[in-house]
Design a protein around this motif. Structure first.
Motif, mmCIF file in Angstrom:
data_model
loop_
_atom_site.group_PDB
_atom_site.id
_atom_site.type_symbol
_atom_site.label_atom_id
_atom_site.label_comp_id
_atom_site.label_asym_id
_atom_site.label_seq_id
_atom_site.Cartn_x
_atom_site.Cartn_y
_atom_site.Cartn_z
ATOM 1 N N ILE A 40 0.845 -1.206 0.000
ATOM 2 C CA ILE A 40 0.000 0.000 0.000
ATOM 3 C C ILE A 40 0.873 1.245 0.000
ATOM 4 O O ILE A 40 0.676 2.188 -0.754
ATOM 5 N N ALA A 41 1.875 1.245 0.893
ATOM 6 C CA ALA A 41 2.817 2.361 0.996
ATOM 7 C C ALA A 41 4.045 1.842 1.742
ATOM 8 O O ALA A 41 4.000 0.763 2.350
ATOM 9 N N ASP B 228 6.597 8.324 5.197
ATOM 10 C CA ASP B 228 6.404 7.869 3.817
ATOM 11 C C ASP B 228 7.181 8.823 2.906
ATOM 12 O O ASP B 228 6.805 9.996 2.782
ATOM 13 N N TYR C 128 -3.652 15.746 -1.301
ATOM 14 C CA TYR C 128 -2.984 14.759 -2.144
ATOM 15 C C TYR C 128 -3.944 14.229 -3.206
ATOM 16 O O TYR C 128 -5.140 14.488 -3.179
ATOM 17 N N GLY C 129 -3.395 13.437 -4.133
ATOM 18 C CA GLY C 129 -4.168 12.961 -5.278
ATOM 19 C C GLY C 129 -5.357 12.105 -4.903
ATOM 20 O O GLY C 129 -6.312 12.015 -5.652
ATOM 21 N N ASP C 130 -5.310 11.474 -3.725
ATOM 22 C CA ASP C 130 -6.445 10.625 -3.323
ATOM 23 C C ASP C 130 -7.451 11.414 -2.489
ATOM 24 O O ASP C 130 -8.363 10.839 -1.900
ATOM 25 N N SER D 235 -6.800 12.988 0.268
ATOM 26 C CA SER D 235 -6.405 13.141 1.683
ATOM 27 C C SER D 235 -5.736 14.498 1.874
ATOM 28 O O SER D 235 -5.227 15.093 0.916
ATOM 29 N N PHE E 21 -5.747 9.726 6.760
ATOM 30 C CA PHE E 21 -4.461 9.709 7.472
ATOM 31 C C PHE E 21 -4.641 9.119 8.863
ATOM 32 O O PHE E 21 -3.821 8.313 9.314
ATOM 33 N N ALA F 125 -4.599 5.501 8.623
ATOM 34 C CA ALA F 125 -3.331 4.887 8.186
ATOM 35 C C ALA F 125 -2.417 4.834 9.403
ATOM 36 O O ALA F 125 -1.498 5.631 9.558
ATOM 37 N N ILE G 131 1.548 5.130 9.309
ATOM 38 C CA ILE G 131 2.235 6.239 8.640
ATOM 39 C C ILE G 131 2.184 7.454 9.565
ATOM 40 O O ILE G 131 1.105 7.947 9.883
ATOM 41 N N GLY H 48 5.123 7.880 -3.698
ATOM 42 C CA GLY H 48 4.030 8.014 -2.724
ATOM 43 C C GLY H 48 2.701 7.507 -3.227
ATOM 44 O O GLY H 48 1.707 7.521 -2.489
ATOM 45 N N THR H 49 2.648 7.089 -4.495
ATOM 46 C CA THR H 49 1.404 6.569 -5.068
ATOM 47 C C THR H 49 1.527 5.059 -5.220
ATOM 48 O O THR H 49 2.547 4.581 -5.720
ATOM 49 N N SER H 50 0.503 4.327 -4.812
ATOM 50 C CA SER H 50 0.589 2.861 -4.818
ATOM 51 C C SER H 50 0.584 2.290 -6.226
ATOM 52 O O SER H 50 1.354 1.374 -6.532
ATOM 53 N N TYR I 188 -1.077 4.920 -13.079
ATOM 54 C CA TYR I 188 -2.223 5.561 -13.724
ATOM 55 C C TYR I 188 -1.807 5.956 -15.137
ATOM 56 O O TYR I 188 -0.883 6.766 -15.295
ATOM 57 N N LEU J 199 -7.059 12.539 -14.297
ATOM 58 C CA LEU J 199 -5.998 13.138 -13.479
ATOM 59 C C LEU J 199 -5.227 14.243 -14.185
ATOM 60 O O LEU J 199 -4.601 15.073 -13.541
ATOM 61 N N ILE K 207 0.855 8.587 -13.903
ATOM 62 C CA ILE K 207 1.635 8.402 -12.675
ATOM 63 C C ILE K 207 2.250 7.007 -12.652
ATOM 64 O O ILE K 207 1.526 6.009 -12.745
HETATM 65 C C1 LIG Z 1 -4.187 10.681 -8.418
HETATM 66 C C2 LIG Z 1 -4.154 9.677 -7.317
HETATM 67 C C3 LIG Z 1 -3.120 9.456 -6.413
HETATM 68 C C4 LIG Z 1 -1.867 10.197 -6.437
HETATM 69 O O1 LIG Z 1 -1.045 10.134 -5.562
HETATM 70 C C5 LIG Z 1 -3.526 8.415 -5.555
HETATM 71 C C6 LIG Z 1 -2.795 7.814 -4.448
HETATM 72 N N1 LIG Z 1 -2.430 6.527 -4.417
HETATM 73 N N2 LIG Z 1 -1.808 6.309 -3.232
HETATM 74 C C7 LIG Z 1 -1.826 7.475 -2.552
HETATM 75 C C8 LIG Z 1 -1.354 7.834 -1.283
HETATM 76 C C9 LIG Z 1 -0.743 7.133 -0.225
HETATM 77 C C10 LIG Z 1 -0.359 5.689 -0.234
HETATM 78 N N3 LIG Z 1 -1.532 4.927 0.271
HETATM 79 C C11 LIG Z 1 -2.327 4.273 -0.605
HETATM 80 C C12 LIG Z 1 -3.376 3.531 -0.083
HETATM 81 C C13 LIG Z 1 -4.353 2.723 -0.649
HETATM 82 C C14 LIG Z 1 -4.492 2.438 -2.127
HETATM 83 N N4 LIG Z 1 -5.123 2.211 0.329
HETATM 84 C C15 LIG Z 1 -6.269 1.320 0.130
HETATM 85 C C16 LIG Z 1 -4.720 2.668 1.532
HETATM 86 C C17 LIG Z 1 -5.344 2.332 2.838
HETATM 87 C C18 LIG Z 1 -3.610 3.522 1.309
HETATM 88 C C19 LIG Z 1 -2.744 4.280 2.114
HETATM 89 CL CL1 LIG Z 1 -2.894 4.337 3.812
HETATM 90 N N5 LIG Z 1 -1.734 4.963 1.597
HETATM 91 N N6 LIG Z 1 -0.558 8.005 0.796
HETATM 92 C C20 LIG Z 1 0.036 7.659 2.095
HETATM 93 C C21 LIG Z 1 -1.000 9.244 0.438
HETATM 94 C C22 LIG Z 1 -0.949 10.453 1.278
HETATM 95 C C23 LIG Z 1 -1.510 9.169 -0.866
HETATM 96 C C24 LIG Z 1 -2.117 10.095 -1.744
HETATM 97 N N7 LIG Z 1 -2.576 9.732 -2.963
HETATM 98 N N8 LIG Z 1 -2.420 8.445 -3.309
HETATM 99 C C25 LIG Z 1 -4.803 8.055 -5.946
HETATM 100 C C26 LIG Z 1 -5.639 6.984 -5.317
HETATM 101 N N9 LIG Z 1 -5.152 8.817 -7.012
HETATM 102 C C27 LIG Z 1 -6.419 8.719 -7.728
#
Ligand SMILES: Cc1c(C=O)c(-c2nnc3c4c(C[n+]5cc6c(C)n(C)c(C)c6c(Cl)n5)n(C)c(C)c4cnn23)c(C)n1C
Length: 332
Positions: A16-17, A34, A80-82, A84, A117, A120, A123, A223-225, A228, A302, A306
């Motif tokens: 995940i991270a 992270d 952030y992109g998700d 958060s 956050f 999580a 983290i 930082g992205t799992s 994309y 987006l 990515i």
């Molecule tokens: C445009 C974009 C992203 C660009 O960055 C993005 C994304 N992808 N992983 C992360 C991120 C993470 C990594 N991360 C991913 C996680 C996933 C997929 N899941 C289910 C959990 C519980 C996660 C956690 Cl705790 N942490 N972290 C810590 C932060 C602050 C993120 C911000 N965005 N992000 C997504 C989902 N999208 C659409």
């Protein structure tokens, strides 16, 4: 100087991270952060947060550090992109990672973090490794730890050796010949947007037999799992996966977990990197489900492609901030 620190998956079932141990302050307070090449803020869970927003994370308490100094009147706020988000105020303090120490590093202390956050629990904050132009501290933006450390590093580089379901490494100031095979292929970076943006030379579904030489501009983002990519690339990939659909309810491409998956190959210059099918069979959509979420998803909403951890894990990556900056990819 050089440094080397582990990148540890926060979850032992899915990647995940990844978090890396750092110490802040005097006496040193240890947090797991992270390291994120997709952003440029160094922020931490802190004693300034409401207790209900902290769920097991380690916090930084500046009042317990004799070297902490409040940066009067400075604040930060990041999304952030998700979706958060977090925000707060700013101290400078001693920051150390992997044997490297930076005095007077801007440490952004959280006062508020979003629910994702809080949930999580492994983290404790982020260390931005993007370009300092992206830093959100106002009225004066701050430098990343890497920019502060750069002058004392043997070489102005850091490398990411992320691994599938295992601890990898971030190295600072040197390129470890033992971590990769063959040669490193370097391509230019456009630093203006503040991200590590480069152009991939194309892709192939499966091995690189039917390589499609089409430029894909994207960011290398630790930082992205997931990865994309443009819709055309994704439909070409998921067309080969029995039962794959782009699910509105799950928010992306899903498929039966027992479907056969091709690997995915992307180009960097003349070099070809293959993401194994196991990285793309990312995780069940919910615990125990027979439907899996894909590690390749669409970038159509987006505005940028990515290359997240699913791709970075398939290579040894050199983030070289000489002038002009460049990114290097090697097999491992
Ligand atoms: C445009 C974009 C992203 C660009 O960055 C993005 C994304 N992808 N992983 C992360 C991120 C993470 C990594 N991360 C991913 C996680 C996933 C997929 N899941 C289910 C959990 C519980 C996660 C956690 Cl705790 N942490 N972290 C810590 C932060 C602050 C993120 C911000 N965005 N992000 C997504 C989902 N999208 C659409």
């Amino acid at each position: 100087a050089t440094g080397s620190a582990p990148a540890v998956p926060i979850d032992e079932r899915f990647d995940i991270a990844y978090v890396t141990p750092v110490t802040i302050g005097t006496p040193p307070q240890t947090l797991m952060l992270d390291f994120d090449t997709g952003s440029s803020d160094l922020w931490v869970f802190s004693s300034h947060m409401p207790p209900f927003q902290v769920r097991g994370q380690e916090i930084y308490t500046p009042d317990e550090s004799s070297t902490a100094r409040l940066l009067e009147g400075h604040t930060w706020s990041i999304m952030y992109g998700d979706g958060s988000a977090s925000r707060g105020n700013v101290y400078v303090d001693t920051f150390a990672v992997g044997g490297l120490t930076v005095l007077n590093q801007a440490v952004q202390t959280a006062q508020q973090v979003s629910a994702s956050f809080t949930s999580a629990t492994n983290i404790d904050g982020l260390v931005g490794l993007g370009f300092s132009t992206l830093n959100t501290v106002r009225p004066e933006s701050q430098l990343t730890f890497f920019d502060n450390a750069k002058a004392s590093l043997d070489n102005p580089v850091f490398t990411a050796d992320l691994k599938y379901m295992a601890a990898g490494t971030y190295d600072f100031g040197f390129i470890d010949r033992a971590k990769y095979t063959g040669e490193i292929t370097y391509v230019p970076i456009d630093p203006d947007p503040g991200y590590w943006i480069f152009t991939s030379s194309g892709y192939a579904v499966g091995a690189s037999s039917n390589f499609s030489a089409t430029p894909i501009i994207g960011i290398a983002d630790t930082g992205t799992s997931l990865v994309y990519l443009p819709t055309a690339v994704l439909t070409a990939y998921y067309r080969q996966v029995q039962g794959a659909t782009n699910s509105r309810s799950y928010g992306g491409y899903v498929f039966p977990c027992d479907s056969a998956l091709p690997s995915f190959t992307f180009g960097v210059g003349e070099e070809r990197f293959t993401i194994p099918a196991s990285y793309i069979r990312y995780a069940p959509v919910t615990e125990g489900s027979a439907t899996c979420f894909g590690g390749l998803q669409s970038s159509s909403e987006l505005g940028i492609n990515i290359w997240g951890d699913v791709a970075l894990k398939a290579a040894f990556v050199v983030f070289d901030s000489r002038s002009p900056p460049r990114i290097g990819w090697a097999k491992k």
